[in-house]
Design a protein around this motif. Sequence first.
Motif, mmCIF file in Angstrom:
data_model
loop_
_atom_site.group_PDB
_atom_site.id
_atom_site.type_symbol
_atom_site.label_atom_id
_atom_site.label_comp_id
_atom_site.label_asym_id
_atom_site.label_seq_id
_atom_site.Cartn_x
_atom_site.Cartn_y
_atom_site.Cartn_z
ATOM 1 N N GLU A 157 48.850 30.644 -3.002
ATOM 2 C CA GLU A 157 48.481 29.509 -2.156
ATOM 3 C C GLU A 157 49.365 29.462 -0.910
ATOM 4 O OE1 GLU A 157 48.132 24.660 -1.927
ATOM 5 O OE2 GLU A 157 49.239 25.529 -3.614
ATOM 6 N N ALA A 158 50.662 29.627 -1.090
ATOM 7 C CA ALA A 158 51.590 29.537 0.040
ATOM 8 C C ALA A 158 51.376 30.669 1.042
ATOM 9 C CB ALA A 158 53.033 29.532 -0.471
ATOM 10 N N TYR A 159 51.218 31.898 0.565
ATOM 11 C CA TYR A 159 50.990 33.015 1.480
ATOM 12 C C TYR A 159 49.657 32.887 2.201
ATOM 13 C CZ TYR A 159 55.070 35.729 0.085
ATOM 14 O OH TYR A 159 56.355 36.162 -0.124
ATOM 15 N N ARG A 160 48.628 32.490 1.479
ATOM 16 C CA ARG A 160 47.297 32.385 2.089
ATOM 17 C C ARG A 160 47.250 31.340 3.195
ATOM 18 N NH1 ARG A 160 42.330 33.068 -0.907
ATOM 19 N NH2 ARG A 160 43.332 35.028 -1.424
ATOM 20 N N ASN A 161 48.101 30.312 3.112
ATOM 21 C CA ASN A 161 48.005 29.179 4.038
ATOM 22 C C ASN A 161 49.219 28.977 4.936
ATOM 23 O OD1 ASN A 161 45.358 27.996 3.098
ATOM 24 N ND2 ASN A 161 46.496 28.186 1.179
ATOM 25 N N GLU A 162 50.187 29.877 4.886
ATOM 26 C CA GLU A 162 51.409 29.691 5.669
ATOM 27 C C GLU A 162 51.170 29.711 7.175
ATOM 28 O OE1 GLU A 162 53.962 32.805 4.273
ATOM 29 O OE2 GLU A 162 52.941 34.355 5.421
ATOM 30 N N GLU A 163 50.112 30.352 7.630
ATOM 31 C CA GLU A 163 49.828 30.426 9.066
ATOM 32 C C GLU A 163 49.071 29.205 9.586
ATOM 33 O OE1 GLU A 163 47.853 34.114 9.848
ATOM 34 O OE2 GLU A 163 49.512 35.302 9.055
ATOM 35 N N THR A 164 48.603 28.357 8.680
ATOM 36 C CA THR A 164 47.845 27.169 9.062
ATOM 37 C C THR A 164 48.816 25.996 9.156
ATOM 38 O OG1 THR A 164 45.954 28.063 7.863
ATOM 39 C CG2 THR A 164 45.856 25.733 8.467
ATOM 40 N N SER A 165 49.201 25.664 10.381
ATOM 41 C CA SER A 165 50.259 24.669 10.580
ATOM 42 C C SER A 165 49.923 23.283 10.034
ATOM 43 C CB SER A 165 50.627 24.567 12.058
ATOM 44 O OG SER A 165 49.505 24.178 12.808
ATOM 45 N N ASP A 166 48.649 22.929 9.985
ATOM 46 C CA ASP A 166 48.269 21.605 9.472
ATOM 47 C C ASP A 166 47.744 21.649 8.029
ATOM 48 O OD1 ASP A 166 45.908 22.895 10.067
ATOM 49 O OD2 ASP A 166 44.955 21.135 10.966
ATOM 50 N N LYS A 204 65.231 29.661 10.740
ATOM 51 C CA LYS A 204 64.803 28.274 10.957
ATOM 52 C C LYS A 204 63.683 28.194 11.990
ATOM 53 C CE LYS A 204 69.121 25.895 9.884
ATOM 54 N NZ LYS A 204 70.149 24.971 10.410
ATOM 55 N N LYS A 205 63.591 29.201 12.852
ATOM 56 C CA LYS A 205 62.572 29.230 13.900
ATOM 57 C C LYS A 205 61.258 29.860 13.430
ATOM 58 C CE LYS A 205 66.112 29.542 17.433
ATOM 59 N NZ LYS A 205 66.762 30.398 18.413
ATOM 60 N N ASP A 206 61.249 30.440 12.239
ATOM 61 C CA ASP A 206 60.053 31.106 11.702
ATOM 62 C C ASP A 206 59.115 30.049 11.115
ATOM 63 O OD1 ASP A 206 58.146 32.495 10.171
ATOM 64 O OD2 ASP A 206 59.580 34.092 9.679
ATOM 65 N N LYS A 207 58.149 29.614 11.912
ATOM 66 C CA LYS A 207 57.261 28.515 11.524
ATOM 67 C C LYS A 207 56.433 28.838 10.291
ATOM 68 C CE LYS A 207 57.146 26.524 16.041
ATOM 69 N NZ LYS A 207 56.446 26.052 17.191
ATOM 70 N N GLU A 208 56.014 30.087 10.141
ATOM 71 C CA GLU A 208 55.216 30.462 8.974
ATOM 72 C C GLU A 208 56.058 30.402 7.700
ATOM 73 O OE1 GLU A 208 53.341 34.200 9.802
ATOM 74 O OE2 GLU A 208 52.189 33.342 11.458
ATOM 75 N N LEU A 209 57.274 30.908 7.774
ATOM 76 C CA LEU A 209 58.169 30.864 6.618
ATOM 77 C C LEU A 209 58.464 29.416 6.220
ATOM 78 C CD1 LEU A 209 60.086 32.109 4.498
ATOM 79 C CD2 LEU A 209 61.837 32.169 6.293
ATOM 80 N N ILE A 210 58.761 28.585 7.201
ATOM 81 C CA ILE A 210 59.060 27.180 6.916
ATOM 82 C C ILE A 210 57.842 26.499 6.315
ATOM 83 C CG2 ILE A 210 59.732 24.954 7.915
ATOM 84 C CD1 ILE A 210 62.000 27.135 7.752
ATOM 85 N N ASN A 211 56.662 26.781 6.842
ATOM 86 C CA ASN A 211 55.433 26.204 6.289
ATOM 87 C C ASN A 211 55.213 26.690 4.861
ATOM 88 O OD1 ASN A 211 53.191 24.454 6.638
ATOM 89 N ND2 ASN A 211 51.866 26.236 6.913
ATOM 90 N N HIS A 212 55.438 27.969 4.610
ATOM 91 C CA HIS A 212 55.331 28.543 3.260
ATOM 92 C C HIS A 212 56.226 27.764 2.283
ATOM 93 C CE1 HIS A 212 54.936 32.058 0.445
ATOM 94 N NE2 HIS A 212 56.073 31.541 -0.001
ATOM 95 N N GLU A 213 57.467 27.560 2.689
ATOM 96 C CA GLU A 213 58.412 26.858 1.812
ATOM 97 C C GLU A 213 58.041 25.378 1.666
ATOM 98 O OE1 GLU A 213 60.238 28.555 -0.070
ATOM 99 O OE2 GLU A 213 60.078 30.445 1.017
ATOM 100 N N LYS A 214 57.497 24.770 2.702
ATOM 101 C CA LYS A 214 57.043 23.374 2.594
ATOM 102 C C LYS A 214 55.871 23.253 1.629
ATOM 103 C CE LYS A 214 58.587 21.526 7.022
ATOM 104 N NZ LYS A 214 58.152 20.955 8.319
ATOM 105 N N ILE A 215 55.032 24.262 1.583
ATOM 106 C CA ILE A 215 53.930 24.266 0.601
ATOM 107 C C ILE A 215 54.519 24.261 -0.805
ATOM 108 C CG2 ILE A 215 52.009 25.623 -0.335
ATOM 109 C CD1 ILE A 215 51.481 26.523 2.636
ATOM 110 N N HIS A 216 55.570 25.061 -1.019
ATOM 111 C CA HIS A 216 56.231 25.059 -2.326
ATOM 112 C C HIS A 216 56.852 23.693 -2.641
ATOM 113 C CE1 HIS A 216 55.479 29.148 -3.247
ATOM 114 N NE2 HIS A 216 56.338 29.663 -2.389
#
Length: 111
Positions: A84-93, A30-42
């Motif tokens: 798309e999700a992997y390429r952008n998971e590090e971009t928080s916005d 739950k603390k992994d911001k990149e993983l959470i962002n990846h899943e939010k993109i999905h």
Amino acid sequence: MILVFKHLFYRNYVGLSLWPFIILKTHTLKKDKELINHEKIHLRQQQELLILPFYVLYVFEWVVRSLFYLDTYKAYQNLSFEREAYRNEETSDYLKNRRPYSFMKYLFHNK
């Protein structure tokens, strides 16, 4: 909403999105911001494709790419949705600036 269910995952997989949930393998993820962002993109991809068509297209693209690469994991890595999700998971916005159907630009371009 984020749920934790460790028995759902195979090998290295640690998270997945099933509208409207993000399901993770462990609570610490739950603390992994990149993983959470990846899943939010999905989740956004699922929403814009009206949910069920997303899953149909995801499986269809995976089958086609599996036949093309003769490797199911390489097929997964090259899915337009995943790229798309992997390429952008590090971009928080990313989701604030993302245009609808952005996964399409990854559909016909290989890594």
